[in-house]
Design a protein around this motif. Structure first.
Motif, PDB file in Angstrom:
ATOM      1  N   ALA A  66      50.007  -7.948  38.901  1.00  0.00           N
ATOM      2  CA  ALA A  66      51.083  -8.534  39.648  1.00  0.00           C
ATOM      3  C   ALA A  66      52.254  -8.634  38.842  1.00  0.00           C
ATOM      4  O   ALA A  66      52.372  -8.932  37.396  1.00  0.00           O
ATOM      5  N   ALA A  67      53.502  -8.524  39.235  1.00  0.00           N
ATOM      6  CA  ALA A  67      54.707  -8.583  38.813  1.00  0.00           C
ATOM      7  C   ALA A  67      55.115 -10.080  38.392  1.00  0.00           C
ATOM      8  O   ALA A  67      55.085 -10.996  39.329  1.00  0.00           O
ATOM      9  N   LEU A  68      55.633 -10.422  37.231  1.00  0.00           N
ATOM     10  CA  LEU A  68      56.184 -11.725  36.687  1.00  0.00           C
ATOM     11  C   LEU A  68      57.495 -11.870  37.450  1.00  0.00           C
ATOM     12  O   LEU A  68      58.178 -10.982  37.527  1.00  0.00           O
ATOM     13  N   PRO A  69      57.922 -13.045  37.720  1.00  0.00           N
ATOM     14  CA  PRO A  69      59.229 -13.383  38.265  1.00  0.00           C
ATOM     15  C   PRO A  69      60.217 -13.179  37.063  1.00  0.00           C
ATOM     16  O   PRO A  69      59.897 -13.152  35.697  1.00  0.00           O
ATOM     17  N   THR A  70      61.299 -12.383  37.421  1.00  0.00           N
ATOM     18  CA  THR A  70      62.494 -12.209  36.607  1.00  0.00           C
ATOM     19  C   THR A  70      62.984 -13.084  35.924  1.00  0.00           C
ATOM     20  O   THR A  70      63.525 -13.161  34.773  1.00  0.00           O
ATOM     21  N   ASN A  71      63.147 -14.334  36.593  1.00  0.00           N
ATOM     22  CA  ASN A  71      63.875 -15.575  36.054  1.00  0.00           C
ATOM     23  C   ASN A  71      62.764 -16.826  36.063  1.00  0.00           C
ATOM     24  O   ASN A  71      62.793 -17.459  36.883  1.00  0.00           O
TER      25      ASN A  71
END
Length: 238
Positions: A123-128
């Motif tokens: 899963a992709a982590l949040p950018t902020n």
């Protein structure tokens, strides 16, 4: 302040021993995450970008709507309330300590999902990250405020279980976390926006922390605080 912190610590210990809270804040949400995370990302690979937010919304909703209210009934629907009055303890103290304890438990569950999702399902982590956790904290608090109303209004455990499910299920099914909201009929899409889950989900995804996704949650929170205050005053007069 010292007495307040002691009350929070005591409630934390009681909640750790609570089977209801253990099931609704940890076992069921994390089991759902482990079982469905792989299915969602296999069927819809694009969901890797929103998997963390989706699983967190589900877990927080379950803990807030199904896990917290029974604890409130145990306090405000029993002789514990009389003990509060006899010792001059403000009735709101029990509610506040339980909400804080539930908040900590839910945040722990969310952090577990946040850490495991990239490892298990890519899963992709949040950018902020700061905005993500701020949005998460806001959604948890708003959900707990709604759960508080359920626990203070409903006095019967059987009725509470039914009503909590009636709030929880549409909140999850119509929020857009299971499948794109655009696939739903327009009527269901509008109904879904009544529940805070859809707004919390929008707020947590990348680029979603905007006033247009925040105002409704703030409105619900303020309204819930007012309602809880009225309900506690009624409790005091009984």
């Amino acid at each position: 302040m010292r007495a307040f912190l002691y009350g929070v610590a005591l409630q934390w210990k009681l909640d750790i021993r609570s089977k209801s809270l253990l099931v609704t804040c940890y076992i069921v949400p994390l089991t759902f995450f482990l079982l469905m995370g792989g299915i969602f990302t296999s069927v819809m690979p694009e969901m890797k970008g929103t998997l963390i937010s989706s699983m967190i919304v589900m877990g927080v909703s379950m803990g807030a709507f199904i896990g917290l209210p029974p604890s409130l009934i145990e306090t405000y629907g029993s002789d514990i309330k009389k003990v509060y009055k006899a010792n001059g303890v403000p009735l709101y103290l029990g509610l506040v300590t339980m909400v804080i304890s539930a908040f900590v438990h839910l945040m722990i569950m969310c952090i577990i999902i946040f850490l495991l999702a990239p490892i298990l399902f890519e899963a992709a982590l949040p950018t902020n990250l700061p905005l993500f956790f701020l949005a998460l904290a806001i959604y948890v608090i708003v959900s707990l405020s709604i759960g508080s109303i359920l626990g203070l209004v409903v006095k019967n455990q059987a009725k509470l279980t039914m009503i909590a499910q009636l709030v929880f299920l549409p909140c999850i099914m119509l929020s857009g976390i299971m499948f794109p909201i655009e696939l739903l009929p327009k009527t269901f899409e509008i109904i879904g926006e009544i529940f805070p889950a859809s707004w919390g989900y929008k707020l947590m995804i990348d680029g979603g922390f905007r006033l247009e996704n925040l105002w409704y949650l703030l409105l619900v929170f303020v309204a819930a605080i007012i309602v809880c205050g009225i309900l506690l005053k009624k409790q005091k007069s009984k």
